[in-house]
Design a protein around this motif. Structure first.
Motif, PDB file in Angstrom:
ATOM      1  N   ILE A  30       0.820  -1.058  -0.098  1.00  0.00           N
ATOM      2  CA  ILE A  30       0.155   0.169  -0.013  1.00  0.00           C
ATOM      3  C   ILE A  30       0.916   1.171   0.067  1.00  0.00           C
ATOM      4  CG2 ILE A  30      -1.782   1.338   1.446  1.00  0.00           C
ATOM      5  CD1 ILE A  30      -2.897  -1.397   2.171  1.00  0.00           C
ATOM      6  N   VAL A  31       1.968   1.390   0.644  1.00  0.00           N
ATOM      7  CA  VAL A  31       2.900   2.449   0.819  1.00  0.00           C
ATOM      8  C   VAL A  31       3.797   2.673  -0.598  1.00  0.00           C
ATOM      9  CG1 VAL A  31       4.888   3.169   1.877  1.00  0.00           C
ATOM     10  CG2 VAL A  31       3.165   1.977   3.354  1.00  0.00           C
ATOM     11  N   ALA A  32       3.977   1.492  -0.999  1.00  0.00           N
ATOM     12  CA  ALA A  32       4.659   1.668  -2.440  1.00  0.00           C
ATOM     13  C   ALA A  32       3.765   2.048  -3.326  1.00  0.00           C
ATOM     14  CB  ALA A  32       5.184   0.373  -2.730  1.00  0.00           C
ATOM     15  N   THR A  33       2.546   1.723  -3.336  1.00  0.00           N
ATOM     16  CA  THR A  33       1.708   1.872  -4.514  1.00  0.00           C
ATOM     17  C   THR A  33       0.804   3.251  -4.335  1.00  0.00           C
ATOM     18  OG1 THR A  33       0.774  -0.165  -4.807  1.00  0.00           O
ATOM     19  CG2 THR A  33      -0.405   1.194  -5.772  1.00  0.00           C
ATOM     20  N   VAL A  34       0.408   3.680  -3.224  1.00  0.00           N
ATOM     21  CA  VAL A  34      -0.107   5.022  -2.855  1.00  0.00           C
ATOM     22  C   VAL A  34       0.705   6.155  -2.768  1.00  0.00           C
ATOM     23  CG1 VAL A  34      -1.560   6.081  -1.133  1.00  0.00           C
ATOM     24  CG2 VAL A  34      -2.019   3.792  -1.738  1.00  0.00           C
ATOM     25  N   GLY A  35       1.788   6.033  -2.073  1.00  0.00           N
ATOM     26  CA  GLY A  35       2.866   7.005  -1.806  1.00  0.00           C
ATOM     27  C   GLY A  35       2.192   7.917  -0.606  1.00  0.00           C
ATOM     28  N   ASN A  36       1.428   8.994  -0.951  1.00  0.00           N
ATOM     29  CA  ASN A  36       1.010   9.881  -0.210  1.00  0.00           C
ATOM     30  C   ASN A  36      -0.429   9.711   0.218  1.00  0.00           C
ATOM     31  OD1 ASN A  36       0.606  11.902   1.764  1.00  0.00           O
ATOM     32  ND2 ASN A  36       0.882  13.645   0.265  1.00  0.00           N
ATOM     33  N   ALA A  37      -0.849   9.119   1.178  1.00  0.00           N
ATOM     34  CA  ALA A  37      -2.400   8.765   1.459  1.00  0.00           C
ATOM     35  C   ALA A  37      -3.027  10.142   1.638  1.00  0.00           C
ATOM     36  CB  ALA A  37      -2.407   8.029   2.933  1.00  0.00           C
ATOM     37  N   ARG A  38      -2.514  11.267   1.912  1.00  0.00           N
ATOM     38  CA  ARG A  38      -3.337  12.416   2.084  1.00  0.00           C
ATOM     39  C   ARG A  38      -3.722  13.118   0.753  1.00  0.00           C
ATOM     40  NH1 ARG A  38       0.792  15.274   6.239  1.00  0.00           N
ATOM     41  NH2 ARG A  38       0.211  14.122   8.160  1.00  0.00           N
ATOM     42  N   ASP A  39      -3.566  12.570  -0.401  1.00  0.00           N
ATOM     43  CA  ASP A  39      -4.013  12.804  -1.487  1.00  0.00           C
ATOM     44  C   ASP A  39      -5.561  12.276  -1.513  1.00  0.00           C
ATOM     45  OD1 ASP A  39      -1.673  13.418  -2.583  1.00  0.00           O
ATOM     46  OD2 ASP A  39      -1.128  11.641  -3.643  1.00  0.00           O
ATOM     47  N   PHE A  40      -5.889  11.484  -0.775  1.00  0.00           N
ATOM     48  CA  PHE A  40      -7.542  11.073  -0.406  1.00  0.00           C
ATOM     49  C   PHE A  40      -7.937  11.767   0.460  1.00  0.00           C
ATOM     50  CE2 PHE A  40      -4.984   7.685  -2.253  1.00  0.00           C
ATOM     51  CZ  PHE A  40      -5.739   7.243  -3.315  1.00  0.00           C
ATOM     52  N   ARG A  41      -9.224  12.328   0.502  1.00  0.00           N
ATOM     53  CA  ARG A  41      -9.913  13.089   1.523  1.00  0.00           C
ATOM     54  C   ARG A  41     -10.361  12.282   2.583  1.00  0.00           C
ATOM     55  NH1 ARG A  41     -14.752  15.654  -1.009  1.00  0.00           N
ATOM     56  NH2 ARG A  41     -14.579  13.984  -2.514  1.00  0.00           N
ATOM     57  N   SER A  42     -10.699  11.230   2.500  1.00  0.00           N
ATOM     58  CA  SER A  42     -11.073  10.163   3.391  1.00  0.00           C
ATOM     59  C   SER A  42     -10.867   8.579   3.102  1.00  0.00           C
ATOM     60  CB  SER A  42     -12.766  10.300   3.582  1.00  0.00           C
ATOM     61  OG  SER A  42     -13.444   9.756   2.330  1.00  0.00           O
ATOM     62  N   GLY A  43     -10.957   7.785   4.258  1.00  0.00           N
ATOM     63  CA  GLY A  43     -10.847   6.392   4.123  1.00  0.00           C
ATOM     64  C   GLY A  43     -11.842   5.894   3.017  1.00  0.00           C
ATOM     65  N   ARG A  44     -13.083   6.510   3.036  1.00  0.00           N
ATOM     66  CA  ARG A  44     -13.971   5.858   1.988  1.00  0.00           C
ATOM     67  C   ARG A  44     -13.748   6.135   0.506  1.00  0.00           C
ATOM     68  NH1 ARG A  44     -18.855   3.657   0.844  1.00  0.00           N
ATOM     69  NH2 ARG A  44     -19.986   4.641  -0.701  1.00  0.00           N
ATOM     70  N   GLN A  45     -13.142   7.176   0.409  1.00  0.00           N
ATOM     71  CA  GLN A  45     -12.509   7.648  -0.825  1.00  0.00           C
ATOM     72  C   GLN A  45     -11.476   6.731  -1.189  1.00  0.00           C
ATOM     73  OE1 GLN A  45     -10.318  11.451  -1.519  1.00  0.00           O
ATOM     74  NE2 GLN A  45     -11.256  11.640  -3.388  1.00  0.00           N
ATOM     75  N   LEU A  97      -1.697   5.826   7.522  1.00  0.00           N
ATOM     76  CA  LEU A  97      -0.797   6.589   6.600  1.00  0.00           C
ATOM     77  C   LEU A  97      -1.052   7.835   6.607  1.00  0.00           C
ATOM     78  CD1 LEU A  97      -0.923   4.078   3.813  1.00  0.00           C
ATOM     79  CD2 LEU A  97       1.041   4.334   4.948  1.00  0.00           C
ATOM     80  N   SER A  98      -2.420   8.505   6.700  1.00  0.00           N
ATOM     81  CA  SER A  98      -2.420   9.763   6.471  1.00  0.00           C
ATOM     82  C   SER A  98      -2.251  10.675   7.869  1.00  0.00           C
ATOM     83  CB  SER A  98      -3.994  10.235   6.138  1.00  0.00           C
ATOM     84  OG  SER A  98      -4.879   9.549   7.313  1.00  0.00           O
ATOM     85  N   LYS A  99      -2.065   9.673   8.988  1.00  0.00           N
ATOM     86  CA  LYS A  99      -1.722  10.669  10.150  1.00  0.00           C
ATOM     87  C   LYS A  99      -0.417  10.151  10.600  1.00  0.00           C
ATOM     88  CE  LYS A  99      -6.403  10.841  11.563  1.00  0.00           C
ATOM     89  NZ  LYS A  99      -7.574  10.271  12.197  1.00  0.00           N
ATOM     90  N   ASN A 100       0.182   9.216   9.911  1.00  0.00           N
ATOM     91  CA  ASN A 100       1.825   8.918  10.117  1.00  0.00           C
ATOM     92  C   ASN A 100       1.975   8.481  11.615  1.00  0.00           C
ATOM     93  OD1 ASN A 100       4.358   8.446   9.206  1.00  0.00           O
ATOM     94  ND2 ASN A 100       5.148  10.544   9.895  1.00  0.00           N
TER      95      ASN A 100
END
Length: 112
Positions: free
Chosen positions: A3-18, A103-106
């Protein structure tokens, strides 16, 4: 790690649902006129990550009967209400949301 390798920055998504929708783990909507209708799981997005999350959910459901934590009780009751395969995708989506939050909150996952 996938997930970390594919997504990169999780803050690109507004929410977990997105994030779960990006992975293809949420139902498609066919809504109009205030009437909400949900269809089948969309299966769009990264097939590899979705496969990994579903395999992890399969492991959660198989061992949930032996545990008494909140997630296991929820998974067992969901499986009793909805069936095995729908519960499998629901657990995978919940795990995706948890992964997004971490990921978004590190943060790291704390054992309950």
């Amino acid at each position: 790690m996938a997930i970390v390798a594919t997504v990169g920055n999780a803050r690109d998504f507004r929410s977990g649902r997105q994030f779960a929708a990006w992975l293809g783990l949420t139902p498609r909507q066919h809504s109009s006129g205030g009437k909400h209708r949900l269809g089948h799981i969309s299966r769009r997005g990264d097939a590899y990550l979705r496969c990994l999350l579903v395999q992890g959910a399969r492991s959660v459901l198989l061992t949930a009967m032996r545990h008494s934590d909140h997630m296991s009780r929820w998974a067992v009751s969901l499986q009793a209400r909805c069936g095995y395969h729908k519960a499998l995708v629901a657990v995978a989506a919940k795990n995706a949301r948890i992964a997004w939050a971490l990921l978004s909150k590190n943060q790291t996952l704390r054992a309950a």
